[in-house]
Design a protein around this motif. Structure first.
Motif, PDB file in Angstrom:
ATOM      1  N   CYS A  91      -7.858   7.956  -1.404  1.00 20.18           N
ATOM      2  CA  CYS A  91      -7.578   6.596  -0.931  1.00 20.18           C
ATOM      3  C   CYS A  91      -6.597   6.615   0.236  1.00 20.18           C
ATOM      4  CB  CYS A  91      -7.029   5.749  -2.078  1.00 20.18           C
ATOM      5  SG  CYS A  91      -8.265   5.303  -3.325  1.00 20.18           S
TER       6      CYS A  91
ATOM      7  N   TRP B 263      -7.147   4.946   3.858  1.00 25.82           N
ATOM      8  CA  TRP B 263      -6.183   4.003   4.429  1.00 25.82           C
ATOM      9  C   TRP B 263      -5.714   4.477   5.804  1.00 25.82           C
ATOM     10  CZ3 TRP B 263      -5.215  -0.747   4.434  1.00 25.82           C
ATOM     11  CH2 TRP B 263      -4.002  -1.265   4.897  1.00 25.82           C
TER      12      TRP B 263
ATOM     13  N   GLU C 148      -8.680  -5.889   6.850  1.00 31.35           N
ATOM     14  CA  GLU C 148      -7.500  -5.122   6.444  1.00 31.35           C
ATOM     15  C   GLU C 148      -7.055  -5.523   5.041  1.00 31.35           C
ATOM     16  OE1 GLU C 148      -3.071  -4.086   8.236  1.00 31.35           O
ATOM     17  OE2 GLU C 148      -3.938  -6.071   8.584  1.00 31.35           O
TER      18      GLU C 148
ATOM     19  N   ALA D 225      -7.046  -2.997   1.851  1.00 32.28           N
ATOM     20  CA  ALA D 225      -5.756  -2.708   1.212  1.00 32.28           C
ATOM     21  C   ALA D 225      -5.803  -3.017  -0.281  1.00 32.28           C
ATOM     22  CB  ALA D 225      -4.649  -3.512   1.890  1.00 32.28           C
TER      23      ALA D 225
ATOM     24  N   THR E  32      -8.264   3.542   8.170  1.00 30.55           N
ATOM     25  CA  THR E  32      -8.201   2.090   8.390  1.00 30.55           C
ATOM     26  C   THR E  32      -7.125   1.737   9.401  1.00 30.55           C
ATOM     27  OG1 THR E  32      -8.961   1.658   6.126  1.00 30.55           O
ATOM     28  CG2 THR E  32      -7.823  -0.133   7.260  1.00 30.55           C
ATOM     29  N   ARG E  33      -5.932   2.297   9.228  1.00 30.73           N
ATOM     30  CA  ARG E  33      -4.824   1.987  10.129  1.00 30.73           C
ATOM     31  C   ARG E  33      -5.122   2.449  11.553  1.00 30.73           C
ATOM     32  NH1 ARG E  33      -1.943  -1.873   8.558  1.00 30.73           N
ATOM     33  NH2 ARG E  33      -0.089  -1.142   9.641  1.00 30.73           N
TER      34      ARG E  33
ATOM     35  N   VAL F 109       0.862  -1.180   0.000  1.00 31.33           N
ATOM     36  CA  VAL F 109       0.000   0.000   0.000  1.00 31.33           C
ATOM     37  C   VAL F 109       0.900   1.232   0.000  1.00 31.33           C
ATOM     38  CG1 VAL F 109      -1.896   1.188   1.139  1.00 31.33           C
ATOM     39  CG2 VAL F 109      -1.704  -1.301   1.312  1.00 31.33           C
TER      40      VAL F 109
END
Length: 232
Positions: free
Chosen positions: A114, A118, A146, A150, A121-122, A107
């Protein structure tokens, strides 16, 4: 750059991928290592050069020929095996990583939208994985989410970049169905990110309630002491 490994990948292969992040980064930019020949030193080749002929000269040819052939084959096989003081050669690592190409995603280089998804998300994963209540099943579920996010974000970012180059203002209306596909795909990815964020929020609430419950006795002790003093 973040390396995300398919949670279905066997642990030995997953560990190998995580240990090869630097090589994967080079491969992503087109690096291909030169094929190296094994170097076992001169000893093996000297054995191959002198021992079989010497044995044949000193002994009966008929009886010793099978043994000489066996020694020759063993030495040749030894010389053909890639070996470098127990370390995997760059080419061997490269070939093994090529075989595992479908088991990981790098990634990196995402477009701004995006990249924000991300980052969310992390952040959510960091909170969810920090839970003391997380079991093996929960960790596996997080790993699958995840992996999905990704892969989807990487593909979405790449396809949007290609779409921006292909679709000019003159054909924008004609390409509207394709633009709609990108928008719907983006919504699907964000739904997964939102799911992770809900899990993270639930963990924050659980942790807060846990801290609050441990503090309740001190509130009660304070109240008891205060009322006891007033009653004297």
């Amino acid at each position: 750059m973040d390396l995300v490994v398919d949670p279905r990948t066997p642990e030995t292969q997953a560990r190998f991928l995580r240990e090869s992040t630097a090589t994967l980064e080079l491969m992503r930019h087109g690096w291909v290592p030169a094929r190296t020949h094994p170097d076992h030193g001169a000893a093996a080749y000297l054995v191959l050069l002198f021992v079989p002929p010497g044995l044949l000269l000193m002994s009966d040819l008929t009886l010793l020929l099978p043994f000489v052939l066996f020694v020759t084959v063993v030495v040749l096989a030894f010389c053909a095996v890639p070996w470098s003081e127990g370390r995997m050669t760059d080419h061997a690592r490269y070939e093994r990583l090529r075989v595992l190409a479908g088991h990981y995603v790098l990634v990196d280089g995402l477009d701004a939208d995006c990249a924000r998804l991300w980052a969310r998300t992390r952040a959510a994963l960091a909170v969810a994985r920090g839970s003391t209540a997380l079991d093996a099943g929960g960790e596996l579920a997080l790993g699958h989410l995840e992996w999905q996010v990704a892969r989807l974000l990487t593909r979405l970012s790449d396809l949007r970049a290609e779409h921006a180059q292909l679709v000019t203002p003159e054909i924008e209306e004609v390409a509207r169905p394709l633009t709609s596909v990108l928008e719907r795909s983006r919504a699907g990815v964000e739904a997964r990110v939102a799911c992770l964020e809900r899990l993270a929020e639930a963990e924050r609430t659980r942790a807060w309630l846990g801290r609050l419950s441990t503090a309740v006795p001190r509130y009660q002790e304070l109240l008891d002491d205060a009322l006891d003093y007033q009653g004297r």
